[in-house]
Write a protein that holds these residues in place. Structure first.
Motif, mmCIF file in Angstrom:
data_model
loop_
_atom_site.group_PDB
_atom_site.id
_atom_site.type_symbol
_atom_site.label_atom_id
_atom_site.label_comp_id
_atom_site.label_asym_id
_atom_site.label_seq_id
_atom_site.Cartn_x
_atom_site.Cartn_y
_atom_site.Cartn_z
ATOM 1 N N LEU A 78 0.825 -1.208 0.000
ATOM 2 C CA LEU A 78 0.000 0.000 0.000
ATOM 3 C C LEU A 78 0.861 1.260 0.000
ATOM 4 O O LEU A 78 0.567 2.226 -0.706
ATOM 5 N N ALA A 79 1.938 1.249 0.782
ATOM 6 C CA ALA A 79 2.841 2.405 0.811
ATOM 7 C C ALA A 79 3.438 2.645 -0.577
ATOM 8 O O ALA A 79 3.526 3.794 -1.038
ATOM 9 N N ALA A 80 3.815 1.571 -1.264
ATOM 10 C CA ALA A 80 4.363 1.704 -2.622
ATOM 11 C C ALA A 80 3.320 2.267 -3.582
ATOM 12 O O ALA A 80 3.617 3.141 -4.403
ATOM 13 N N VAL A 81 2.080 1.786 -3.467
ATOM 14 C CA VAL A 81 1.008 2.287 -4.343
ATOM 15 C C VAL A 81 0.720 3.750 -4.051
ATOM 16 O O VAL A 81 0.524 4.551 -4.978
ATOM 17 N N VAL A 82 0.708 4.128 -2.778
ATOM 18 C CA VAL A 82 0.445 5.526 -2.413
ATOM 19 C C VAL A 82 1.535 6.428 -2.984
ATOM 20 O O VAL A 82 1.240 7.485 -3.557
ATOM 21 N N ILE A 83 2.780 6.024 -2.870
ATOM 22 C CA ILE A 83 3.886 6.835 -3.405
ATOM 23 C C ILE A 83 3.793 6.943 -4.925
ATOM 24 O O ILE A 83 4.057 7.997 -5.502
ATOM 25 N N ALA A 84 3.400 5.874 -5.593
ATOM 26 C CA ALA A 84 3.320 5.867 -7.059
ATOM 27 C C ALA A 84 2.013 6.446 -7.601
ATOM 28 O O ALA A 84 1.915 6.718 -8.798
ATOM 29 N N SER A 85 1.009 6.631 -6.751
ATOM 30 C CA SER A 85 -0.320 7.057 -7.206
ATOM 31 C C SER A 85 -0.346 8.307 -8.083
ATOM 32 O O SER A 85 -1.042 8.317 -9.101
ATOM 33 N N PRO A 86 0.358 9.376 -7.729
ATOM 34 C CA PRO A 86 0.286 10.552 -8.603
ATOM 35 C C PRO A 86 0.730 10.256 -10.039
ATOM 36 O O PRO A 86 0.199 10.843 -10.991
ATOM 37 N N PHE A 87 1.656 9.338 -10.190
ATOM 38 C CA PHE A 87 2.182 9.013 -11.509
ATOM 39 C C PHE A 87 1.325 7.948 -12.199
ATOM 40 O O PHE A 87 1.148 7.976 -13.409
ATOM 41 N N LEU A 88 0.790 7.016 -11.407
ATOM 42 C CA LEU A 88 -0.058 5.961 -11.960
ATOM 43 C C LEU A 88 -1.420 6.488 -12.410
ATOM 44 O O LEU A 88 -1.969 6.034 -13.408
ATOM 45 N N PHE A 89 -1.974 7.430 -11.651
ATOM 46 C CA PHE A 89 -3.330 7.891 -11.914
ATOM 47 C C PHE A 89 -3.399 9.279 -12.537
ATOM 48 O O PHE A 89 -4.473 9.861 -12.639
ATOM 49 N N GLY A 90 -2.255 9.811 -12.946
ATOM 50 C CA GLY A 90 -2.211 11.019 -13.766
ATOM 51 C C GLY A 90 -2.491 12.337 -13.078
ATOM 52 O O GLY A 90 -2.977 13.270 -13.710
ATOM 53 N N PHE A 91 -2.169 12.463 -11.806
ATOM 54 C CA PHE A 91 -2.334 13.776 -11.166
ATOM 55 C C PHE A 91 -1.015 14.313 -10.619
ATOM 56 O O PHE A 91 -0.986 15.140 -9.722
ATOM 57 N N SER A 92 0.094 13.883 -11.204
ATOM 58 C CA SER A 92 1.408 14.336 -10.745
ATOM 59 C C SER A 92 1.669 15.805 -11.074
ATOM 60 O O SER A 92 2.562 16.411 -10.489
ATOM 61 N N ASP A 93 0.879 16.386 -11.965
ATOM 62 C CA ASP A 93 1.038 17.806 -12.280
ATOM 63 C C ASP A 93 0.312 18.702 -11.282
ATOM 64 O O ASP A 93 0.442 19.921 -11.334
ATOM 65 N N GLN A 94 -0.427 18.118 -10.353
ATOM 66 C CA GLN A 94 -1.149 18.876 -9.331
ATOM 67 C C GLN A 94 -0.344 18.807 -8.027
ATOM 68 O O GLN A 94 -0.170 17.742 -7.445
ATOM 69 N N THR A 95 0.141 19.948 -7.597
ATOM 70 C CA THR A 95 1.092 20.008 -6.492
ATOM 71 C C THR A 95 0.558 19.473 -5.166
ATOM 72 O O THR A 95 1.211 18.643 -4.528
ATOM 73 N N THR A 96 -0.599 19.935 -4.733
ATOM 74 C CA THR A 96 -1.093 19.565 -3.401
ATOM 75 C C THR A 96 -1.335 18.065 -3.252
ATOM 76 O O THR A 96 -0.810 17.448 -2.312
ATOM 77 N N PRO A 97 -2.121 17.428 -4.141
ATOM 78 C CA PRO A 97 -2.329 15.996 -3.943
ATOM 79 C C PRO A 97 -1.048 15.175 -4.126
ATOM 80 O O PRO A 97 -0.841 14.183 -3.424
ATOM 81 N N THR A 98 -0.177 15.608 -5.041
ATOM 82 C CA THR A 98 1.081 14.890 -5.244
ATOM 83 C C THR A 98 1.938 14.957 -3.987
ATOM 84 O O THR A 98 2.468 13.931 -3.533
ATOM 85 N N ALA A 99 2.048 16.141 -3.402
ATOM 86 C CA ALA A 99 2.834 16.288 -2.172
ATOM 87 C C ALA A 99 2.223 15.459 -1.045
ATOM 88 O O ALA A 99 2.946 14.780 -0.306
#
Length: 144
Positions: A78-99
């Motif tokens: 789960l920790a690995a999925v949480v860390i990868a989530s912004p990149f897996l689910f396409g919201f890595s360009d959004q600062t707050t949720p990515t951080a």
């Protein structure tokens, strides 16, 4: 199993519902509730954390289905999925949720690695023999 860390298992178990609540409330607390993917992933992760925590064979659970070693593996995944989530689910360009996902994911990973997964007295080196005590009905009951 991993080396025993400084965080007691009971403390790890007590924080699971708080972590679940944080994930569920995060989109509304940190202002990314209008971000569809980030909000959905955060709420789903919160529900998963709550279900896994409340289904593990430890003191603070409702249903004792998941063995503690399996919980540890699920937490690592789960920790690995949480860390990868912004990149897996396409919201890595959004600062707050990515951080949020990166910080909480890394903290969760550190908590998993730092937890003492074996309760006191049950470490591998504990070679105390288990004695049996006879009940009145003739069956034996382990003691010790």
């Amino acid at each position: 199993m991993l080396r025993q860390g400084p965080i007691p298992l009971a403390l790890h178990a007590a924080f699971e519902p708080l972590l679940a609540a944080l994930f569920i409330a995060a989109p509304f607390l940190f202002g990314f509730s209008d971000q569809g993917a980030a909000t959905a992933v955060s709420i789903v992760v919160g529900i998963v954390v709550l279900i896994v925590g409340m289904s593990t064979c430890w003191r603070f659970s409702l249903v004792k289905l998941i063995p503690v070693p399996a919980h540890m593996v699920l937490d690592l995944g789960l920790a690995a999925v949480v860390i990868a989530s912004p990149f897996l689910f396409g919201f890595s360009d959004q600062t707050t949720p990515t951080a949020f996902f990166l910080v909480i994911g890394v903290l969760h990973l550190l908590a998993v690695l730092g937890t003492r997964w074996t309760p006191a007295g049950q470490e591998r080196g504990d070679a105390r023999p288990r004695r049996s005590r006879r009940r009145r009905d003739g069956t034996s009951q382990p003691t010790g």
